[in-house]
Structures are given as C-alpha cells and as structure tokens.
Design an enzyme around this catalytic site. Structure first.
Site, PDB file in Angstrom:
ATOM      1  N   LYS A  47      -3.287  -1.679   3.830  1.00 13.23           N
ATOM      2  CA  LYS A  47      -3.691  -3.106   3.467  1.00 13.23           C
ATOM      3  C   LYS A  47      -5.090  -3.413   3.859  1.00 13.23           C
ATOM      4  O   LYS A  47      -5.687  -4.696   3.503  1.00 13.23           O
ATOM      5  CB  LYS A  47      -2.685  -4.132   4.151  1.00 13.23           C
TER       6      LYS A  47
HETATM    7  C1  LIG Z   1       3.958  -0.980   5.377  1.00 17.18           C
HETATM    8  C2  LIG Z   1       3.353  -1.256   3.783  1.00 17.18           C
HETATM    9  N1  LIG Z   1       3.611  -0.562   2.931  1.00 17.18           N
HETATM   10  C3  LIG Z   1       3.452  -0.677   1.673  1.00 17.18           C
HETATM   11  C4  LIG Z   1       3.181  -1.829   0.963  1.00 17.18           C
HETATM   12  C5  LIG Z   1       2.699  -2.278  -0.194  1.00 17.18           C
HETATM   13  O1  LIG Z   1       1.434  -2.495  -0.640  1.00 17.18           O
HETATM   14  P1  LIG Z   1       1.219  -3.230  -2.017  1.00 17.18           P
HETATM   15  O2  LIG Z   1       1.199  -4.904  -1.560  1.00 17.18           O
HETATM   16  O3  LIG Z   1      -0.184  -2.725  -2.416  1.00 17.18           O
HETATM   17  O4  LIG Z   1       2.209  -3.089  -2.935  1.00 17.18           O
HETATM   18  C6  LIG Z   1       2.721  -2.996   2.369  1.00 17.18           C
HETATM   19  C7  LIG Z   1       1.941  -4.088   1.812  1.00 17.18           C
HETATM   20  O5  LIG Z   1       2.125  -5.186   2.664  1.00 17.18           O
HETATM   21  C8  LIG Z   1       2.972  -2.710   3.630  1.00 17.18           C
HETATM   22  O6  LIG Z   1       2.647  -3.386   4.530  1.00 17.18           O
END
Ligand SMILES: Cc1ncc(COP(=O)(O)O)c(C=O)c1O
Length: 337
Positions: A47
C-alpha cells in the site's frame, strides 16, 4: 553480481521491489510461481505505492497544499504508507480504521505520528462506516484531502505505471498469469491492465477470500458472498472505481485455512514471514498455475503479490490463542504442549 540501487530521495525506496521464485508453490503448481516482495517497501506493504501515487496526484492537481493534511479510512496498511509519505513531504495524517484490526497496525500508526481514530466495524451502507467517517473528517478539516483509496484511481495507476512494468521487466517480458486478492482493487486492476497492455494473452485471475462478493461477480455477474475470512486488507463487496474495467479472465475462491497453510509453508520452508492476504494470493497463484499447466502450458510463469510482513500480525495470525478463538488451525510450532 547485482549491485543494490542507490537512491537520493527516500520516497524512491517505494516500489521496484524484488521478485522471488517460490519453490514450494512452484512445485505444487508444476510451473513457476513468482512472488513480488511488497513487504520490502518502507511501510512493509504494497500500500505504500497507492499512498505515494494518491498524494503525488493530489499535489499535481493543486488540491494538497504545503502544510496540508491527508485523511483516510483504511484497514491499516494504506494509513502506514500515507503516514510515511506525508512525513517525508511535510503533511499531517489522520487515519480512521475499524477497531477490529490488528493492534500492531494501530500501534504502528500512532508511532509514525498519525492521528488515529477507531470506529466499530459496520456495513458500508452505514454512515458511520470508517470510509464515510474519514470523508466527513476530511471535509471538516481545513486544507485537507480525502485519499479515498477505494475510488481514487491514482491508486491503480501506481500499479499500471509501477508494479506491472516491474514484473514484466523482471520476468524478461514473458509472463503467463497474474493473480491477487482485492481490497480496493488497485493492485489487481492496475497490474492486470498494465500486463495486458504488454501482452493481451496474459491470464489475469481474481483470488477472492470467503466473505467477499467478487468471486460470484466475475463467475456469474452477481455480487454475492458466502462464509467469512479473518484476512485483513482484502474482501470487497462492491465494484470500486479502481476495479471498473479490470481485465479478469478467471477467478478462484480460497479459504482462510488454505491461505494459512501457505503462510505456514512460506515461513517454515522459504523463510518468509507474511500476512494472510499473501498466503491467499499464493494459494490463488498455485491454482492459476495448475490451470495453465492443465491447458498445456507446462512452462507457465505466474506472478502474485506478497502484500505485507507477518510481523504486523504477531498478536493474531502468529498467536495460538487468537487462532483457536477463530476456530483456525494453530501452527505446530506455536503450541506450548
Ligand atoms: C495486507 C493487504 N493485502 C492486500 C491488500 C489489497 O490491495 P488492493 O487494495 O490494491 O486491492 C491490502 C489493501 O489494503 C492489504 O492491506
């Protein structure tokens, strides 16, 4: 010998993360499974990329002025990224998060100097949902912007312009599949669009946790969910602006137990301590790899995202009592008996 890069600006430490071949997952899939090491970003998650792009975009549009404040509703990792980027650029940070997220994330946000406001978890339609609360606070604060990571497409541009070309270059221009789970959808849509622009044949797959509505949406056009998941940061119930037009070719649904098994194997066999969304992503990548192999692509190369560090979940995923309280299997080495 590869020489580690030199940077003259700390913000340039975001992105350009290593890509690593994962031995156990590759063996399980029968083809190459590669993990993008997003835990190596300064905020230890994928992020950081969205945080940097959103803030740079607000500056470029003249919305964020010197001394301003960045406000966001986040499960934690975006807040950590925003706090670090905002510190580097002289902005204040206000973060609103549901109070069921890990204590480590809350402690980290406070340690980074963000003002942290926690609210009870509730439905998106509820005006007290953390996303709506953060928007209201931004509106009521002078010289503030609302990062709006779910519907601000500067988020997915971070992956169209960063993550996708990085994966493409790192794999020498031969990628057969990519998959990851969705929180905002920035990563899946952005990497999907970025890779398809280079080779339209690359198979893009959604890997959904239980309790999210997107598996059904891509499978049969209906936003509907079954079950639940303890994974933080993923699990979406609507088509965010970041997800609109995401080039999803196929979809998998992964149970927490299967994701946890990969979290355990990644730690014990590969020496990587990761969060549950990474375990779910690895499970999805193995499923996608097997599908490509079954379609005659024995030399397939699949990439996925290792989203964040497991050190963020010491009191949850890596805690026997917590796992038991959720009815989840406890890692052998955490048992005291
Ligand atoms: C630990 C974690 N994995 C995956 C994601 C997912 O990413 P995206 O927001 O780009 O879909 C997030 C998003 O907040 C996250 O904090």
């Amino acid at each position: 010998m590869n020489t580690a890069p030199v940077r003259t600006d700390t913000l340039d430490l975001i992105g350009n993360t290593p890509l690593v071949l994962l031995e156990g997952p590759s063996e399980a899939a029968g083809c190459e499974i590669w993990g993008k090491c997003e835990f190596t970003n300064p905020g230890a998650s994928v992020k950081d990329r969205a945080a940097l792009w959103i803030i740079r975009d607000a500056e470029a549009r003249g919305e964020l002025k010197p001394g301003g404040t960045v406000v966001e509703g986040t499960a934690g990792n975006t807040g950590i990224g925003i706090a670090l980027v905002a510190n580097a650029l002289g902005y204040a940070t206000v973060i609103v998060m549901p109070d069921n997220q890990s204590q480590e994330k809350m402690a980290t946000l406070r340690a980074l100097g963000a003002k942290l406001i926690t609210v009870p978890p509730t439905k998106f339609a509820d005006p007290n949902h953390f996303v709506h609360t953060s928007r209201r606070i931004a509106e009521e604060t002078e010289n503030a912007i609302w990062a709006n990571q779910f519907d601000n497409v500067a988020n997915r541009r971070a992956h169209i312009e960063g993550t996708a070309p990085e994966i493409w270059e790192q794999l020498g221009g031969r990628v057969d599949g990519f998959t990851c789970a969705v929180g905002t959808g920035g990563t899946l849509a952005g990497v999907g669009l970025g890779l398809k622009a280079r080779d339209d044949a690359i198979r893009i797959a959604l890997t959904d946790p239980h309790g999210a509505a997107l598996y059904n949406y891509y499978a049969n056009g209906e936003l509907a969910s079954e079950g639940s998941s303890v994974a933080e940061g993923i699990g979406q119930g609507r088509i965010t602006a970041n997800l609109e037009g995401a080039p999803v070719d196929t979809q998998f649904r992964i149970a927490d137990e299967e994701g946890l098994e990969w979290v355990a194997r990644m730690l014990r066999e590969e020496g990587l301590c990761l969060g549950l969304s990474s375990g779910i992503n690895v499970a999805g990548a193995v499923a996608l790899g097997r599908q490509l192999v079954a379609d005659g692509r024995e030399d397939a190369r699949v990439a996925t995202i290792l989203c964040d560090t497991g050190f963020r979940y010491l009191s949850t995923l890596y805690n026997a009592e917590w796992l038991e309280s959720k009815g989840l299997p406890v890692f052998d080495w955490l048992r005291s008996d």
